[in-house]
Design a protein around this motif. Structure first.
Motif, PDB file in Angstrom:
ATOM      1  N   THR A 183       0.841  -0.640   0.404  1.00 16.10           N
ATOM      2  CA  THR A 183       0.250   0.036   0.084  1.00 16.10           C
ATOM      3  C   THR A 183       0.938   1.262  -0.118  1.00 16.10           C
ATOM      4  OG1 THR A 183      -1.480  -1.207   0.929  1.00 16.10           O
ATOM      5  CG2 THR A 183      -1.026   1.245   0.875  1.00 16.10           C
ATOM      6  N   GLU A 184       1.811   1.137   0.919  1.00 17.75           N
ATOM      7  CA  GLU A 184       2.217   2.316   1.074  1.00 17.75           C
ATOM      8  C   GLU A 184       3.498   2.702  -0.232  1.00 17.75           C
ATOM      9  OE1 GLU A 184       4.918   5.821   1.666  1.00 17.75           O
ATOM     10  OE2 GLU A 184       3.425   4.621   3.304  1.00 17.75           O
ATOM     11  N   ALA A 185       4.291   1.524  -0.955  1.00 16.38           N
ATOM     12  CA  ALA A 185       4.801   1.627  -1.923  1.00 16.38           C
ATOM     13  C   ALA A 185       4.022   1.857  -3.136  1.00 16.38           C
ATOM     14  CB  ALA A 185       5.266   0.410  -2.161  1.00 16.38           C
ATOM     15  N   LEU A 186       2.772   1.485  -3.495  1.00 15.07           N
ATOM     16  CA  LEU A 186       1.530   2.134  -3.984  1.00 15.07           C
ATOM     17  C   LEU A 186       1.631   3.957  -4.003  1.00 15.07           C
ATOM     18  CD1 LEU A 186      -0.402  -1.155  -4.918  1.00 15.07           C
ATOM     19  CD2 LEU A 186       1.002   0.238  -6.592  1.00 15.07           C
ATOM     20  N   PHE A 187       1.620   4.542  -3.081  1.00 16.69           N
ATOM     21  CA  PHE A 187       1.068   5.564  -2.734  1.00 16.69           C
ATOM     22  C   PHE A 187       2.293   6.202  -3.240  1.00 16.69           C
ATOM     23  CE2 PHE A 187       1.550   9.308   0.609  1.00 16.69           C
ATOM     24  CZ  PHE A 187       0.160  10.201  -0.084  1.00 16.69           C
ATOM     25  N   SER A 188       3.583   5.909  -2.894  1.00 16.67           N
ATOM     26  CA  SER A 188       4.566   6.838  -2.909  1.00 16.67           C
ATOM     27  C   SER A 188       5.164   6.403  -3.736  1.00 16.67           C
ATOM     28  CB  SER A 188       5.351   6.466  -1.574  1.00 16.67           C
ATOM     29  OG  SER A 188       5.809   5.192  -2.368  1.00 16.67           O
ATOM     30  N   GLY A 189       4.717   5.990  -4.766  1.00 17.88           N
ATOM     31  CA  GLY A 189       5.466   5.265  -6.101  1.00 17.88           C
ATOM     32  C   GLY A 189       6.873   4.697  -6.287  1.00 17.88           C
ATOM     33  N   ASP A 190       7.823   4.088  -4.950  1.00 14.15           N
ATOM     34  CA  ASP A 190       8.759   3.819  -4.808  1.00 14.15           C
ATOM     35  C   ASP A 190       8.413   2.292  -4.602  1.00 14.15           C
ATOM     36  OD1 ASP A 190      10.887   2.676  -3.886  1.00 14.15           O
ATOM     37  OD2 ASP A 190      11.364   4.336  -2.535  1.00 14.15           O
ATOM     38  N   PHE A 191       8.803   1.236  -5.796  1.00 11.64           N
ATOM     39  CA  PHE A 191       8.791  -0.173  -6.004  1.00 11.64           C
ATOM     40  C   PHE A 191       9.971  -1.066  -5.970  1.00 11.64           C
ATOM     41  CE2 PHE A 191       5.139   1.911  -9.176  1.00 11.64           C
ATOM     42  CZ  PHE A 191       4.484   1.854  -8.117  1.00 11.64           C
ATOM     43  N   LYS A 192      10.509  -0.240  -5.902  1.00 12.55           N
ATOM     44  CA  LYS A 192      12.120  -1.222  -5.665  1.00 12.55           C
ATOM     45  C   LYS A 192      12.113  -2.015  -4.223  1.00 12.55           C
ATOM     46  CE  LYS A 192      14.921   1.799  -8.590  1.00 12.55           C
ATOM     47  NZ  LYS A 192      16.003   2.502  -9.413  1.00 12.55           N
ATOM     48  N   LYS A 193      11.172  -1.185  -3.199  1.00 10.87           N
ATOM     49  CA  LYS A 193      11.900  -2.104  -1.953  1.00 10.87           C
ATOM     50  C   LYS A 193      10.437  -3.499  -2.131  1.00 10.87           C
ATOM     51  CE  LYS A 193      12.996   2.697   0.591  1.00 10.87           C
ATOM     52  NZ  LYS A 193      12.386   2.757   2.131  1.00 10.87           N
ATOM     53  N   LEU A 194       9.895  -3.116  -3.413  1.00 10.17           N
ATOM     54  CA  LEU A 194       8.914  -4.487  -3.210  1.00 10.17           C
ATOM     55  C   LEU A 194       9.776  -5.494  -3.993  1.00 10.17           C
ATOM     56  CD1 LEU A 194       5.680  -2.780  -4.660  1.00 10.17           C
ATOM     57  CD2 LEU A 194       6.584  -3.732  -2.733  1.00 10.17           C
ATOM     58  N   SER A 195       9.473  -6.924  -3.255  1.00 12.20           N
ATOM     59  CA  SER A 195       9.901  -8.847  -3.275  1.00 12.20           C
ATOM     60  C   SER A 195       9.014  -8.186  -4.831  1.00 12.20           C
ATOM     61  CB  SER A 195       9.629  -9.197  -1.657  1.00 12.20           C
ATOM     62  OG  SER A 195       7.869  -9.617  -2.259  1.00 12.20           O
ATOM     63  N   ALA A 196       9.309 -10.344  -5.334  1.00 14.12           N
ATOM     64  CA  ALA A 196       8.246 -10.050  -6.348  1.00 14.12           C
ATOM     65  C   ALA A 196       6.852 -10.712  -6.072  1.00 14.12           C
ATOM     66  CB  ALA A 196       9.453 -11.316  -7.211  1.00 14.12           C
ATOM     67  N   SER A 197       6.547 -11.934  -4.770  1.00 15.58           N
ATOM     68  CA  SER A 197       5.950 -11.760  -4.447  1.00 15.58           C
ATOM     69  C   SER A 197       5.078 -10.344  -3.896  1.00 15.58           C
ATOM     70  CB  SER A 197       5.794 -12.635  -2.686  1.00 15.58           C
ATOM     71  OG  SER A 197       4.967 -12.733  -1.626  1.00 15.58           O
ATOM     72  N   ASP A 198       6.057  -9.280  -3.105  1.00 10.93           N
ATOM     73  CA  ASP A 198       4.979  -8.447  -2.815  1.00 10.93           C
ATOM     74  C   ASP A 198       3.627  -7.833  -4.210  1.00 10.93           C
ATOM     75  OD1 ASP A 198       5.940  -8.089  -0.116  1.00 10.93           O
ATOM     76  OD2 ASP A 198       7.785  -7.376  -0.955  1.00 10.93           O
ATOM     77  N   ILE A 199       4.560  -7.898  -5.603  1.00 13.76           N
ATOM     78  CA  ILE A 199       4.441  -6.894  -6.601  1.00 13.76           C
ATOM     79  C   ILE A 199       3.303  -8.304  -7.153  1.00 13.76           C
ATOM     80  CG2 ILE A 199       5.313  -6.912  -9.266  1.00 13.76           C
ATOM     81  CD1 ILE A 199       8.130  -5.983  -8.052  1.00 13.76           C
TER      82      ILE A 199
END
Length: 423
Positions: A323-339
């Protein structure tokens, strides 16, 4: 505060049989109670959560709840609350569904816990052994046709047509109550408001079948209200369908987002229904909704409590991270599972793990309609790779742009996301 008083304050009681008698019964006994769950699919959905959580409330109040999986009644289908007849599933399908539901119930009610007082039973254990003659002699003789026709679950379907199969459902569920009364000393059945007729029929069977025995029969019924939303739409349904408890059918992220998006008009009611927060905490959240609705504090708390209960602390942390990544637009901290969770419904283009020019990728993935349009999109700053704007029309997407070697997230414009999946 006693259990009934707590349920009343939360708005969780629709009807009770002999309210004062039930109140005294609960105050003076450790009561065994049950709620049934028919296996009509391989997962429960959030419409089942209120009765499930009700069982947990009774457990925490010191009573002994039983979740009854309808491996037997699920072979027939309950006409309650339906305008058409259910299609019949095979024995193997119903058994698979029943096993799946049992695992979910075990997890939510923590049946695996040694200190747990909860049981999970399957009514196929006794219904599966009955003959048709047994049903007629031992159950059917205690019910008049007039009594059964007067039940709303039957009367509401008479004009449209009701098969003898569904008409007989009430008899089987009545036997459930009597069997659990005999084997587990169950004296209370709970269920949704559409189950009132079936619950009272079970009480009637117990009384009639044992009226010549020297024992005082005290059995009770309690129903919870039908959950409605302020906007008039059906609770638990979204554009994508039902919200399931199975993480393979509704991901923890989707589950979390469902609760986050609760209407301000509904959120306090849902907190009372679904969570175990006390009166003081609920009052504080209600104040937040009134004075600072834009902060959505109550929605976040509701989403957190429900995601923890149904999934886990780890699943909640992952949902919040996405949720935080989608709000901020910073996707590099996401794992493949998150994606995989957060971008489940995003248009996806599969390609090989080779370097490719950004212009060609945009065209191949149908993100841009042509190479000319792709170059315009890039030079105008409308294209983002993993959250970072890319304005170089000569840019090549390489291994460095692949998250865990699996995914690249492309955004075109403000909200149009695309997922590049590398195989």
């Amino acid at each position: 505060m006693d259990i009934l008083q707590d349920l009343e304050k939360r708005g969780l009681i629709q009807q009770t049989t002999d309210h004062e008698g039930l109140k005294k019964h609960l105050e003076t006994n450790q009561v065994s109670l049950y709620c049934g769950f028919d296996p009509t699919a391989d997962s429960l959905h959030i419409g089942h959560l209120v009765p499930l959580i009700m069982l947990k409330r009774f457990q925490l109040a010191g009573h002994k709840p039983i979740a009854l999986v309808g491996g037997g009644t699920g072979m027939i289908g309950d006409p309650s609350g339906r305008s058409t007849e259910r299609s019949l599933n095979t024995t193997e399908t119903v058994q698979y569904y029943a096993d799946s539901l049992k695992k979910q119930i075990n997890k939510i009610l923590e049946v695996e816990n040694i200190e747990s007082s909860v049981k999970v039973r399957n009514n196929h254990d006794w219904l599966g052994k009955l003959t048709f003659i047994d049903v007629l002699r031992d159950i059917g003789k205690h019910f008049s046709i007039n009594y059964m026709l007067a039940k709303e679950s039957v009367s509401a379907r008479i004009e449209q047509g009701l098969s003898f199969t569904e008409f007989s459902y009430m008899l089987l569920q009545s036997l459930d109550y009597m069997k659990l009364y005999e084997e587990e000393n169950v004296t209370l059945q709970i269920g949704g408001s559409d189950q009132w007729g079936n619950i009272t029929a079970g009480m009637e069977l117990i009384r009639r079948a044992r009226e010549n025995q020297d024992e005082e029969i005290k059995v009770y019924g309690l129903t919870v209200p039908l959950i409605t939303k302020a906007d008039g739409t059906k609770f638990g349904k979204t554009a994508g369908g039902a919200i399931w408890l199975d993480p393979e059918k509704t991901t923890p992220y989707e589950f979390y987002q469902f609760w986050i998006n609760t209407d301000d008009r509904d959120v306090i009611k849902f907190i009372k229904y679904f969570t175990f927060l006390n009166e003081e905490e609920i009052a504080q959240l209600e104040s937040e909704v009134t004075n600072h609705p834009e902060n959505r504090v109550a929605q976040r708390r509701l989403a957190e409590e429900m995601t923890k209960l149904v999934h886990s602390e780890e699943a909640l942390a992952q949902a919040k991270k996405i949720t935080e990544a989608l709000f901020s637009g910073d996707f590099k901290k996401l794992s493949a599972s998150d994606i995989e969770q957060g971008f489940k419904d995003v248009p996806t283009f599969e390609t090989s793990k080779e370097d490719i020019g950004l212009v060609d990728l945009l065209v191949n993935a149908k993100i841009s309609s042509s190479k000319r349009q792709a170059r315009e999109d890039i030079s105008n700053g409308a294209v983002y790779i993993n959250g970072e704007r890319q304005q170089d029309i000569q840019y090549t997407v390489t291994e460095e742009d692949r998250i865990e070697e699996k995914f690249t997230i492309i955004r075109r414009g403000k909200k149009k996301y695309f997922l590049i999946s590398f195989n």
